[in-house]
Write a protein that holds these residues in place. Structure first.
Motif, PDB file in Angstrom:
ATOM      1  N   PRO A   1       0.811  -1.218   0.000  1.00  0.00           N
ATOM      2  CA  PRO A   1       0.000   0.000   0.000  1.00  0.00           C
ATOM      3  C   PRO A   1       0.846   1.271   0.000  1.00  0.00           C
ATOM      4  CG  PRO A   1      -0.906  -1.600   1.524  1.00  0.00           C
ATOM      5  CD  PRO A   1       0.423  -2.137   1.075  1.00  0.00           C
ATOM      6  N   ALA A   2       0.282   2.304  -0.590  1.00  0.00           N
ATOM      7  CA  ALA A   2       0.953   3.597  -0.655  1.00  0.00           C
ATOM      8  C   ALA A   2       0.669   4.365   0.634  1.00  0.00           C
ATOM      9  CB  ALA A   2       0.459   4.387  -1.872  1.00  0.00           C
ATOM     10  N   LEU A   3       1.675   4.431   1.498  1.00  0.00           N
ATOM     11  CA  LEU A   3       1.512   5.176   2.749  1.00  0.00           C
ATOM     12  C   LEU A   3       1.303   6.650   2.436  1.00  0.00           C
ATOM     13  CD1 LEU A   3       4.357   3.422   4.783  1.00  0.00           C
ATOM     14  CD2 LEU A   3       1.906   2.915   4.809  1.00  0.00           C
ATOM     15  N   PRO A   4       0.459   7.320   3.239  1.00  0.00           N
ATOM     16  CA  PRO A   4      -0.018   6.966   4.577  1.00  0.00           C
ATOM     17  C   PRO A   4      -1.278   6.094   4.623  1.00  0.00           C
ATOM     18  CG  PRO A   4      -0.758   9.171   4.050  1.00  0.00           C
ATOM     19  CD  PRO A   4       0.083   8.725   2.888  1.00  0.00           C
ATOM     20  N   HIS A   5      -1.736   5.593   3.470  1.00  0.00           N
ATOM     21  CA  HIS A   5      -2.966   4.793   3.447  1.00  0.00           C
ATOM     22  C   HIS A   5      -2.608   3.310   3.403  1.00  0.00           C
ATOM     23  CE1 HIS A   5      -5.289   8.448   2.941  1.00  0.00           C
ATOM     24  NE2 HIS A   5      -4.496   8.805   1.934  1.00  0.00           N
ATOM     25  N   GLY A   6      -2.132   2.784   4.544  1.00  0.00           N
ATOM     26  CA  GLY A   6      -1.669   1.420   4.627  1.00  0.00           C
ATOM     27  C   GLY A   6      -2.770   0.387   4.705  1.00  0.00           C
ATOM     28  N   GLY A   7      -2.378  -0.857   4.966  1.00  0.00           N
ATOM     29  CA  GLY A   7      -3.281  -1.987   4.809  1.00  0.00           C
ATOM     30  C   GLY A   7      -4.156  -2.339   5.984  1.00  0.00           C
TER      31      GLY A   7
END
Length: 322
Positions: free
Chosen positions: A80-86
């Protein structure tokens, strides 16, 4: 959607908060993924502590490895592309880096085939050049990273020595296929490795631990052996004595798997194709020791941070099947 967020750095069990939030909006080149399974990696704990090489802006959602579903129904593996993690019901990921989830594995297993197995494959084959018939020593052999290295080492035709901590982990390492298992809590690791190799030592040493494990490695590495530095789960980063490497004629080899994403991205897909083949043949199968609901993610990340788990722990959002 439900999402875990970190608003300040600290121990995962203390700083991760379960919140309600809007579904994130993809940026250019990104896709929105429904999270089917998010595996816990040690870097998730380091992210919470603010000790990882990447420091996303606060607040952020940890969770660096998922099996997700695209809006058109494709089952994929992603970082996932942080800051939008899993650790959420939905995550964002770069479309160009998505990999197809292997049909032979369920969601949690598919997610686990990514970071740990890619690290193991690149480390053992691209960096250490492990050969059939050589002896591979794996520190923390019952953990998520170590268990992958054990399976990949066996697949390459190596004799595998696993070093673990505790009776439960001895059992896991034995079930994974280690030819020799050493319990660092009760055994003299150096003496046991020398005994198991007739005094020769290990040709390749896979070290995701650092600290004392690295010091032991320098005592048991074979002539023209390779110590593969993968990480520092112990929290202690060793300072190698280069004169010792010179006198004993061994190599200290570093691995930063993430660099391949920017330096040689085609190699990531080629590795994934090989791992998918091995999974389809049943040669490798990620060890998922526990599947926990999303509401229990913070406690599970803390357990990984504390080093008391085996294999991978997978976080499963409500309604997902893994």
């Amino acid at each position: 959607m439900q999402v875990w967020r970190v608003h300040e750095n600290g121990e995962p069990g203390e700083v991760m908060r379960l919140e309600e939030a809007d579904t994130p909006t993809p940026g250019e080149g990104q896709l929105l993924l429904k999270v089917r399974a998010a595996n816990i990696n040690f870097p998730d704990a380091l992210l919470c502590r603010g000790q990882y090489q990447i420091r996303p802006p606060l607040p952020f959602t940890p969770g660096v490895e998922i099996c997700g579903e695209t809006e058109d129904g494709r089952r994929v593996i992603a970082n996932p592309a942080l800051p939008h993690g899993g650790f959420a019901e939905y995550a964002l990921a770069d479309e160009a880096a998505l990999l197809p989830a292997p049909d032979a594995l369920d969601d949690a297993e598919a997610a686990a085939l990514h970071i740990g197995y890619q690290t193991g494959w690149f480390g053992l084959h691209r960096r250490a050049h492990l050969q059939a018939g050589e002896t591979l020593l794996v520190h923390a052999a019952a953990g998520g990273v170590g268990s992958a290295a054990v399976q990949l080492g066996k697949a390459a035709g190596a004799r595998v020595i696993g070093v673990v901590g505790g009776a439960d982990k001895v059992r896991v390492a034995d079930e994974l296929g280690c030819d020799v298992v050493i319990d660092r809590r009760t055994d003299d690791v150096i003496a046991a490795v020398k005994d198991a190799t007739g005094g020769r030592g290990a040709d390749v040493i896979y070290d995701p631990v650092g600290g004392d494990a690295y010091k032991q490695s320098t005592k048991v590495v074979a002539f023209e052996g390779r110590i593969l530095v993968v990480g520092f789960a112990s929290g202690a980063i060793p300072a190698p004595a280069l004169n010792h490497a010179l006198v004993k004629n061994y190599a200290i080899v570093g691995l930063h798997w993430g660099l391949y994403n920017t330096k040689d991205p085609a190699s990531i897909r080629a590795c994934h194709d090989e791992l998918t083949r091995l999974a389809a043949e049943g040669v490798v199968k990620p060890l998922i020791s526990e599947r926990v609901p999303l509401k229990d993610a913070a406690a599970a990340v803390q357990r990984v941070a504390d080093g008391v788990t085996t294999g991978r722990l997978a976080v499963i959002p409500e309604g997902a099947r893994a």
